[in-house]
Design a protein around this motif. Structure first.
Motif, PDB file in Angstrom:
ATOM      1  N   GLU A  30      37.941  47.841  31.998  1.00 25.75           N
ATOM      2  CA  GLU A  30      38.883  46.798  32.402  1.00 25.75           C
ATOM      3  C   GLU A  30      39.283  46.959  33.867  1.00 25.75           C
ATOM      4  O   GLU A  30      39.313  45.981  34.626  1.00 25.75           O
ATOM      5  N   ARG A  31      39.575  48.189  34.290  1.00 23.08           N
ATOM      6  CA  ARG A  31      39.954  48.435  35.696  1.00 23.08           C
ATOM      7  C   ARG A  31      38.790  48.144  36.634  1.00 23.08           C
ATOM      8  O   ARG A  31      38.978  47.595  37.718  1.00 23.08           O
ATOM      9  N   TYR A  32      37.574  48.505  36.226  1.00 21.25           N
ATOM     10  CA  TYR A  32      36.389  48.258  37.051  1.00 21.25           C
ATOM     11  C   TYR A  32      36.219  46.757  37.307  1.00 21.25           C
ATOM     12  O   TYR A  32      36.029  46.331  38.447  1.00 21.25           O
ATOM     13  N   PHE A  33      36.298  45.952  36.258  1.00 21.82           N
ATOM     14  CA  PHE A  33      36.118  44.512  36.433  1.00 21.82           C
ATOM     15  C   PHE A  33      37.274  43.883  37.206  1.00 21.82           C
ATOM     16  O   PHE A  33      37.076  42.923  37.937  1.00 21.82           O
ATOM     17  N   ALA A  34      38.479  44.434  37.076  1.00 23.60           N
ATOM     18  CA  ALA A  34      39.617  43.940  37.856  1.00 23.60           C
ATOM     19  C   ALA A  34      39.400  44.195  39.347  1.00 23.60           C
ATOM     20  O   ALA A  34      39.778  43.374  40.192  1.00 23.60           O
ATOM     21  N   ARG A  35      38.769  45.321  39.681  1.00 25.33           N
ATOM     22  CA  ARG A  35      38.450  45.600  41.092  1.00 25.33           C
ATOM     23  C   ARG A  35      37.291  44.733  41.576  1.00 25.33           C
ATOM     24  O   ARG A  35      37.278  44.274  42.703  1.00 25.33           O
ATOM     25  N   LEU A  36      36.305  44.537  40.704  1.00 27.86           N
ATOM     26  CA  LEU A  36      35.107  43.791  41.066  1.00 27.86           C
ATOM     27  C   LEU A  36      35.401  42.312  41.322  1.00 27.86           C
ATOM     28  O   LEU A  36      34.859  41.715  42.249  1.00 27.86           O
ATOM     29  N   ALA A  37      36.260  41.725  40.496  1.00 33.25           N
ATOM     30  CA  ALA A  37      36.616  40.310  40.628  1.00 33.25           C
ATOM     31  C   ALA A  37      38.135  40.192  40.481  1.00 33.25           C
ATOM     32  O   ALA A  37      38.647  39.813  39.427  1.00 33.25           O
ATOM     33  N   PRO A  38      38.866  40.519  41.552  1.00 35.89           N
ATOM     34  CA  PRO A  38      40.324  40.549  41.457  1.00 35.89           C
ATOM     35  C   PRO A  38      40.941  39.150  41.399  1.00 35.89           C
ATOM     36  O   PRO A  38      40.364  38.185  41.911  1.00 35.89           O
ATOM     37  N   GLU A  39      42.121  39.081  40.765  1.00 38.44           N
ATOM     38  CA  GLU A  39      42.882  37.832  40.814  1.00 38.44           C
ATOM     39  C   GLU A  39      43.324  37.618  42.246  1.00 38.44           C
ATOM     40  O   GLU A  39      43.729  38.547  42.931  1.00 38.44           O
TER      41      GLU A  39
END
Length: 139
Positions: free
Chosen positions: A65-74
């Motif tokens: 979850e943290r990886y994808f939040a960094r990869l495609a941030p809001e």
């Protein structure tokens, strides 16, 4: 003789992230009476996806979850933001994962590894109800 079964599994996540629904799939497969075949799951949305992932260690889910939040941030920097700052990141995360899974079925059970679970990966903060289409072909 081959048989087919199909259905819709509604899922509403309580928050963005990975939500396991392996038991729901196992129950659905058992109810079909089909013992051996191929199960297809399809997420009918463009801002959520499906994953087969580690289901024993919660840290693995949190790291993903943290990886994808960094990869495609809001952000407000996306052109497509019709539904808010989580709109385009949700589409990006969905594009990088899968909306369809194929899983063999043997002995009336999905053939998953010891630590594998089936997850909805909810990419929206709003967490709308999702529909997962299931289709099983076998005998």
């Amino acid at each position: 003789m081959l048989s087919q079964a199909h259905g819709i599994l509604p899922i509403r996540a309580t928050r963005p992230g990975l939500h396991e629904f392996t038991k729901n799939v196992r129950d659905w497969v058992a109810a079909t009476g089909i013992r051996d075949g191929l199960l297809t799951l399809f997420c009918r949305h463009t801002s959520a996806s499906l994953l087969i992932q580690e289901n024993a260690a919660p840290a693995a889910r949190r790291d993903l979850e943290r990886y994808f939040a960094r990869l495609a941030p809001e952000s407000t920097g996306y052109e497509h933001d019709d539904e808010g700052p989580d709109d385009m990141p949700a589409h990006l995360r969905s594009a990088l994962t899968a909306t369809q899974l194929s899983i063999p079925v043997a002995g009336g059970e999905p053939v998953l590894g010891t630590w594998q679970g089936i997850f909805l990966f909810e990419h929206r903060s709003n967490t709308p109800e999702r529909e997962i289409a299931l289709h099983l072909v076998g005998e």
